[in-house]
Design a protein around this motif. Structure first.
Motif, PDB file in Angstrom:
ATOM      1  N   ILE A  90       5.901  16.387 -39.577  1.00 35.02           N
ATOM      2  CA  ILE A  90       5.556  16.815 -40.932  1.00 35.02           C
ATOM      3  C   ILE A  90       4.151  17.670 -40.575  1.00 35.02           C
ATOM      4  O   ILE A  90       3.697  18.582 -41.422  1.00 35.02           O
ATOM      5  N   SER A  91       3.334  17.360 -39.555  1.00 39.17           N
ATOM      6  CA  SER A  91       2.171  17.965 -39.253  1.00 39.17           C
ATOM      7  C   SER A  91       2.369  19.568 -38.893  1.00 39.17           C
ATOM      8  O   SER A  91       1.717  20.446 -39.454  1.00 39.17           O
ATOM      9  N   VAL A  92       3.533  19.877 -38.290  1.00 35.84           N
ATOM     10  CA  VAL A  92       3.918  21.268 -38.135  1.00 35.84           C
ATOM     11  C   VAL A  92       3.986  22.091 -39.373  1.00 35.84           C
ATOM     12  O   VAL A  92       3.490  23.016 -39.777  1.00 35.84           O
ATOM     13  N   VAL A  93       5.122  21.386 -40.228  1.00 31.07           N
ATOM     14  CA  VAL A  93       5.091  22.006 -41.607  1.00 31.07           C
ATOM     15  C   VAL A  93       4.104  22.148 -42.433  1.00 31.07           C
ATOM     16  O   VAL A  93       3.879  23.151 -42.905  1.00 31.07           O
ATOM     17  N   VAL A  94       3.280  21.135 -42.666  1.00 35.32           N
ATOM     18  CA  VAL A  94       1.823  21.143 -43.312  1.00 35.32           C
ATOM     19  C   VAL A  94       0.908  22.280 -42.860  1.00 35.32           C
ATOM     20  O   VAL A  94       0.408  23.266 -43.645  1.00 35.32           O
ATOM     21  N   LEU A  95       0.806  22.374 -41.417  1.00 33.03           N
ATOM     22  CA  LEU A  95       0.169  23.415 -40.845  1.00 33.03           C
ATOM     23  C   LEU A  95       0.748  24.606 -41.310  1.00 33.03           C
ATOM     24  O   LEU A  95      -0.295  25.643 -41.693  1.00 33.03           O
ATOM     25  N   LEU A  96       1.966  25.016 -41.074  1.00 34.46           N
ATOM     26  CA  LEU A  96       2.375  26.384 -41.488  1.00 34.46           C
ATOM     27  C   LEU A  96       2.378  26.690 -42.833  1.00 34.46           C
ATOM     28  O   LEU A  96       1.814  27.710 -43.433  1.00 34.46           O
ATOM     29  N   LEU A  97       2.432  25.491 -43.669  1.00 36.42           N
ATOM     30  CA  LEU A  97       2.082  25.930 -45.322  1.00 36.42           C
ATOM     31  C   LEU A  97       0.653  26.087 -45.689  1.00 36.42           C
ATOM     32  O   LEU A  97      -0.021  27.020 -46.636  1.00 36.42           O
ATOM     33  N   SER A  98      -0.224  25.526 -44.676  1.00 34.96           N
ATOM     34  CA  SER A  98      -1.755  25.662 -44.892  1.00 34.96           C
ATOM     35  C   SER A  98      -2.047  26.996 -44.766  1.00 34.96           C
ATOM     36  O   SER A  98      -3.125  27.572 -45.451  1.00 34.96           O
ATOM     37  N   PHE A  99      -1.363  28.042 -44.038  1.00 33.53           N
ATOM     38  CA  PHE A  99      -1.891  29.375 -43.644  1.00 33.53           C
ATOM     39  C   PHE A  99      -1.331  30.259 -45.097  1.00 33.53           C
ATOM     40  O   PHE A  99      -2.304  31.169 -45.253  1.00 33.53           O
ATOM     41  N   ILE A 100      -0.573  29.801 -45.720  1.00 39.30           N
ATOM     42  CA  ILE A 100      -0.080  30.691 -47.095  1.00 39.30           C
ATOM     43  C   ILE A 100      -1.518  31.093 -47.898  1.00 39.30           C
ATOM     44  O   ILE A 100      -1.514  32.053 -48.046  1.00 39.30           O
ATOM     45  N   PRO A 101      -2.064  30.093 -48.345  1.00 37.75           N
ATOM     46  CA  PRO A 101      -3.213  30.479 -49.022  1.00 37.75           C
ATOM     47  C   PRO A 101      -4.190  31.484 -48.593  1.00 37.75           C
ATOM     48  O   PRO A 101      -5.020  32.268 -49.182  1.00 37.75           O
ATOM     49  N   ASP A 102      -4.609  31.350 -47.192  1.00 39.98           N
ATOM     50  CA  ASP A 102      -5.492  32.270 -46.701  1.00 39.98           C
ATOM     51  C   ASP A 102      -5.194  33.728 -46.691  1.00 39.98           C
ATOM     52  O   ASP A 102      -5.896  34.427 -46.754  1.00 39.98           O
ATOM     53  N   TYR A 103      -3.664  34.010 -47.130  1.00 41.38           N
ATOM     54  CA  TYR A 103      -3.236  35.369 -46.749  1.00 41.38           C
ATOM     55  C   TYR A 103      -2.884  35.783 -48.239  1.00 41.38           C
ATOM     56  O   TYR A 103      -2.860  36.892 -48.454  1.00 41.38           O
ATOM     57  N   LEU A 104      -2.482  34.820 -49.008  1.00 42.61           N
ATOM     58  CA  LEU A 104      -1.766  35.321 -50.461  1.00 42.61           C
ATOM     59  C   LEU A 104      -2.909  35.037 -51.510  1.00 42.61           C
ATOM     60  O   LEU A 104      -2.812  36.034 -52.481  1.00 42.61           O
ATOM     61  N   LEU A 105      -3.819  34.138 -51.456  1.00 46.01           N
ATOM     62  CA  LEU A 105      -4.692  33.913 -52.734  1.00 46.01           C
ATOM     63  C   LEU A 105      -5.467  35.278 -52.901  1.00 46.01           C
ATOM     64  O   LEU A 105      -5.863  35.790 -51.919  1.00 46.01           O
ATOM     65  N   PRO A 106      -5.785  35.554 -54.335  1.00 46.10           N
ATOM     66  CA  PRO A 106      -6.626  36.744 -54.546  1.00 46.10           C
ATOM     67  C   PRO A 106      -7.892  36.273 -54.442  1.00 46.10           C
ATOM     68  O   PRO A 106      -8.690  35.750 -55.444  1.00 46.10           O
ATOM     69  N   VAL A 107      -8.748  36.385 -53.360  1.00 47.12           N
ATOM     70  CA  VAL A 107     -10.060  35.870 -53.080  1.00 47.12           C
ATOM     71  C   VAL A 107     -10.866  37.078 -52.852  1.00 47.12           C
ATOM     72  O   VAL A 107     -10.329  37.916 -51.994  1.00 47.12           O
ATOM     73  N   PRO A 108     -12.281  37.472 -53.593  1.00 48.92           N
ATOM     74  CA  PRO A 108     -12.803  38.560 -53.074  1.00 48.92           C
ATOM     75  C   PRO A 108     -13.184  38.799 -51.328  1.00 48.92           C
ATOM     76  O   PRO A 108     -13.690  37.532 -50.943  1.00 48.92           O
ATOM     77  N   HIS A 109     -13.251  40.027 -51.150  1.00 41.13           N
ATOM     78  CA  HIS A 109     -13.684  40.190 -49.593  1.00 41.13           C
ATOM     79  C   HIS A 109     -12.528  39.440 -48.567  1.00 41.13           C
ATOM     80  O   HIS A 109     -12.911  39.474 -47.742  1.00 41.13           O
ATOM     81  N   LYS A 110     -11.560  39.369 -49.057  1.00 43.12           N
ATOM     82  CA  LYS A 110     -10.324  38.802 -48.043  1.00 43.12           C
ATOM     83  C   LYS A 110      -9.942  40.250 -47.269  1.00 43.12           C
ATOM     84  O   LYS A 110      -9.756  41.278 -47.792  1.00 43.12           O
ATOM     85  N   THR A 111      -9.844  39.841 -45.889  1.00 43.81           N
ATOM     86  CA  THR A 111      -9.664  40.729 -44.996  1.00 43.81           C
ATOM     87  C   THR A 111      -8.551  40.236 -44.222  1.00 43.81           C
ATOM     88  O   THR A 111      -8.475  38.788 -44.148  1.00 43.81           O
ATOM     89  N   VAL A 112      -7.697  40.740 -43.337  1.00 43.84           N
ATOM     90  CA  VAL A 112      -6.783  40.369 -42.562  1.00 43.84           C
ATOM     91  C   VAL A 112      -7.546  39.468 -41.423  1.00 43.84           C
ATOM     92  O   VAL A 112      -7.129  38.398 -41.072  1.00 43.84           O
ATOM     93  N   LEU A 113      -8.864  40.131 -41.034  1.00 42.67           N
ATOM     94  CA  LEU A 113      -9.492  39.341 -39.954  1.00 42.67           C
ATOM     95  C   LEU A 113     -10.180  37.868 -40.719  1.00 42.67           C
ATOM     96  O   LEU A 113      -9.938  36.761 -40.140  1.00 42.67           O
TER      97      LEU A 113
END
Length: 142
Positions: A90-113
């Protein structure tokens, strides 16, 4: 006559789970805050990315998942066979899902870094939380 050594194991009680969870919370918050501080020291511009601009928010967003993970693991330990293996999956699945918002949500000043730093902080939190909870559980079971 032969004697059979039977080992009686008892599940951690609520107070023990609270202690395990508090240790997981404190250690994971410290690890994540140190990671955030170091990343900002190396790449100061990432602080413009909203998820990385507040140490108190980082602490809260680390403490809440720690409480949820502790409650989940306590429930799994009480009601499911092989709670450690189930918790790890369960922890691995939740961790992988937690990455999605960091890359997909439209937040100002978001960069790949900046997104990658935030995702790495999730990884640090997960590694510490899962390790502390599993080790704490196994110590209580001995």
């Amino acid at each position: 006559m032969t004697m059979i050594n039977s080992q009686i194991t008892t599940q951690p009680d609520r107070n023990q789970w609270i202690r395990i969870g508090l240790v997981a919370a404190v250690t994971s918050i410290l690890a994540v805050l140190m990671t955030q501080w170091l990343a900002i020291a190396i790449w100061p511009d990432i602080v413009l990315f909203k998820p990385l601009d507040s140490y108190p928010r980082t602490a809260i967003f680390t403490a809440i998942p720690t409480a949820v993970a502790t409650a989940l693991f306590a429930w799994l330990a009480a009601y499911k066979p092989q709670p450690v293996q189930t918790f790890l999956k369960i922890s691995v699945v939740v961790l992988l899902l937690s990455f999605i918002p960091d890359y997909l949500l439209p937040v100002p000043h978001k960069t790949v870094l900046a997104s990658s730093v935030a995702a790495f902080m999730h990884l640090v939190a997960a590694a510490v939380i899962v390790t502390v909870l599993v080790v704490g559980y196994r110590q209580r079971m001995e």
